[in-house]
Design an enzyme around this catalytic site. Structure first.
Site, mmCIF file in Angstrom:
data_model
loop_
_atom_site.group_PDB
_atom_site.id
_atom_site.type_symbol
_atom_site.label_atom_id
_atom_site.label_comp_id
_atom_site.label_asym_id
_atom_site.label_seq_id
_atom_site.Cartn_x
_atom_site.Cartn_y
_atom_site.Cartn_z
ATOM 1 C CG LEU A 115 -1.870 -1.096 1.507
ATOM 2 C CD1 LEU A 115 -2.578 -1.079 2.655
ATOM 3 C CD2 LEU A 115 -2.706 -1.316 0.104
ATOM 4 N N PRO A 116 0.149 2.621 -0.106
ATOM 5 C CG PRO A 116 -1.056 3.878 -1.575
ATOM 6 C CD PRO A 116 -1.348 2.911 -0.857
ATOM 7 C CB THR B 121 8.264 2.445 1.586
ATOM 8 O OG1 THR B 121 8.819 1.556 0.708
ATOM 9 C CG2 THR B 121 9.235 3.113 2.304
ATOM 10 C CE LYS C 164 11.870 1.731 0.004
ATOM 11 N NZ LYS C 164 12.345 1.460 -1.673
HETATM 12 P P1 NAD Z 1 0.597 2.630 -6.203
HETATM 13 O O1 NAD Z 1 -0.134 3.794 -5.593
HETATM 14 O O2 NAD Z 1 0.907 2.415 -7.539
HETATM 15 O O3 NAD Z 1 -0.201 1.495 -5.510
HETATM 16 C C1 NAD Z 1 -0.898 1.410 -4.273
HETATM 17 C C2 NAD Z 1 -2.014 0.577 -4.427
HETATM 18 O O4 NAD Z 1 -2.815 0.487 -3.123
HETATM 19 C C3 NAD Z 1 -3.345 1.430 -5.330
HETATM 20 O O5 NAD Z 1 -3.579 0.520 -6.483
HETATM 21 C C4 NAD Z 1 -4.320 1.669 -4.289
HETATM 22 O O6 NAD Z 1 -5.559 1.534 -4.891
HETATM 23 C C5 NAD Z 1 -4.179 0.519 -3.264
HETATM 24 N N1 NAD Z 1 -4.996 0.629 -2.200
HETATM 25 C C6 NAD Z 1 -4.525 1.625 -1.070
HETATM 26 N N2 NAD Z 1 -5.407 1.632 -0.100
HETATM 27 C C7 NAD Z 1 -5.901 0.466 -0.138
HETATM 28 C C8 NAD Z 1 -6.860 -0.289 0.752
HETATM 29 N N3 NAD Z 1 -7.375 -0.056 1.759
HETATM 30 N N4 NAD Z 1 -7.229 -1.502 0.275
HETATM 31 C C9 NAD Z 1 -6.797 -2.279 -1.222
HETATM 32 N N5 NAD Z 1 -6.053 -1.268 -1.767
HETATM 33 C C10 NAD Z 1 -5.696 -0.091 -1.373
HETATM 34 O O7 NAD Z 1 1.939 2.675 -5.294
HETATM 35 P P2 NAD Z 1 3.111 1.683 -5.560
HETATM 36 O O8 NAD Z 1 3.918 2.478 -6.578
HETATM 37 O O9 NAD Z 1 2.714 0.364 -5.853
HETATM 38 O O10 NAD Z 1 3.992 1.500 -4.353
HETATM 39 C C11 NAD Z 1 3.433 0.694 -3.302
HETATM 40 C C12 NAD Z 1 4.379 0.843 -2.235
HETATM 41 O O11 NAD Z 1 5.563 0.426 -2.339
HETATM 42 C C13 NAD Z 1 4.623 2.272 -1.590
HETATM 43 O O12 NAD Z 1 4.858 2.305 -0.037
HETATM 44 C C14 NAD Z 1 6.077 2.775 -2.280
HETATM 45 O O13 NAD Z 1 6.662 3.733 -1.463
HETATM 46 C C15 NAD Z 1 6.695 1.569 -2.215
HETATM 47 N N6 NAD Z 1 7.875 1.409 -3.365
HETATM 48 C C16 NAD Z 1 7.406 1.733 -4.774
HETATM 49 C C17 NAD Z 1 8.317 1.357 -5.688
HETATM 50 C C18 NAD Z 1 7.910 2.070 -7.088
HETATM 51 O O14 NAD Z 1 9.024 1.988 -7.882
HETATM 52 N N7 NAD Z 1 6.748 2.252 -7.313
HETATM 53 C C19 NAD Z 1 9.676 1.107 -5.457
HETATM 54 C C20 NAD Z 1 9.914 0.653 -4.282
HETATM 55 C C21 NAD Z 1 8.927 0.939 -3.109
#
Ligand code: NAD
Length: 297
Positions: free
Chosen positions: A65-66, A96, A171
């Site tokens: 999740l975000p 994260t 991280k």
């Molecule tokens: P994103 O915003 O693309 O995806 C998050 C998903 O969570 C969304 O699809 C949203 O609808 C869903 N969501 C939110 N609340 C929810 C709930 N209560 N129930 C069900 N679904 C829910 O984010 P991301 O890029 O996939 O990143 C996710 C995590 O990974 C973050 O913490 C980010 O910091 C970390 N991260 C991202 C990357 C990257 O390159 N994108 C790399 C490393 C770490």
């Protein structure tokens, strides 16, 4: 083969879930966005009607999740899933989030008799798709040994860095370095371009010299330098500026908690905040180059 509940199918969670299906695991998944559910279904997962509905028969629960508020809300909030997770299941949060939040949810899981790991990842969306992520794990040894086959289906490196919450601290250290390096790489290429250099040639030279980094080689911030980098597709996909801003805010908070000084981390946090104010919060964080170089974009 494990029965896995997977919640959060965004840029990272979507391809991670798809790799688990590919490895033969049985997935029940949920996200708030219908398009993310459609993609997971096409990849072979069973779509659940809610987060709680993913838990039927689950041996492992994974969330991606975000931010802290989403993770605390999912597990501990009103109608939170923690109380409904089947006895004996292993819980892995790959988001994260703040180390304090990870410890809070981990402690609540422990009080319920469940093992929980914080296992944030590094490697970006390309790593999530290729199944080559690095997992940075906090929690106890026994829980990590149970998690290992599942994590190996999504990544190639697993680091056990300490007890609950330690994965998040490590991280944040990594992402603070990344945030600073991306901004200065953009600034450096911008300087070269202002002197009439070809950004591609300059980047190729840097990628085999001492200025080399993930920012020069994999996610180059200059449009057109690397075909597969977000910069070459209008900074779409990738790792959002707002997520980098969140991570740098968490790093600043973590530094204040122990009295550490992180002047470059704080400067970088401000740069990504200004990039958001310039309307690029939803774009890949490498779009910060448009702030630090007047030649970019
Ligand atoms: P994103 O915003 O693309 O995806 C998050 C998903 O969570 C969304 O699809 C949203 O609808 C869903 N969501 C939110 N609340 C929810 C709930 N209560 N129930 C069900 N679904 C829910 O984010 P991301 O890029 O996939 O990143 C996710 C995590 O990974 C973050 O913490 C980010 O910091 C970390 N991260 C991202 C990357 C990257 O390159 N994108 C790399 C490393 C770490």
């Amino acid at each position: 083969m494990s029965r896995i509940a997977f919640i959060g199918l965004g840029n990272m969670g979507g391809p991670m879930a798809a790799n688990l299906v590919k490895a033969g695991h049985l997935l029940r998944v949920f996200d708030l966005v219908p398009a993310a559910l459609d993609a997971a279904k096409a990849a072979g997962a069973i779509v659940a009607s809610s987060a709680i509905d993913t838990l039927a028969g689950a041996e492992v629960v994974i969330s991606m999740l975000p931010a802290s508020k989403h993770v605390e809300g999912l597990y501990l909030g009103d109608g939170g899933i923690l109380e409904k997770i089947p006895d004996g299941a292993l819980v892995i949060d790959c988001s994260t989030i703040a180390p304090m939040s990870a410890r809070k949810v981990g402690d609540a899981a422990k009080a319920r008799g469940l093992a929980m790991l914080d296992a944030p990842v590094s490697g970006g969306t390309a790593g999530a798709q290729a199944g080559t992520l690095t997992f940075i794990v906090g929690g106890d040894d026994a829980a990590l040994e149970r998690a290992r086959p599942v994590l190996q289906a999504m990544g190639k490196n697993i680091f056990h860095v300490g007890a609950s919450g330690a994965g998040q601290v490590a991280k944040l250290c990594n992402n603070m370095a990344l945030g600073v390096i991306m901004a200065v790489t953009g600034e450096a290429i911008g300087l070269g371009v202002a002197h009439g250099l070809d950004p591609k040639v300059l980047s190729q030279m840097m990628a085999v010299s001492t200025g080399r980094s993930w920012a020069t080689e994999v996610c180059n911030p200059w449009p057109g330098v690397l075909e597969n980098a977000p910069a070459s597709r209008g900074y779409s996909g990738g790792f959002g500026n707002d997520l980098m801003l969140k991570d740098l805010g968490l790093a600043v908070e973590a530094a204040m908690g122990v009295g550490a000084t992180i002047p470059l981390g704080e400067l970088a946090r401000n740069l990504y905040a200004m990039n958001k104010q310039a309307g690029r919060g939803g774009l890949d964080f490498s779009s910060v180059v448009q702030l630090v170089s007047d030649k970019a974009g």
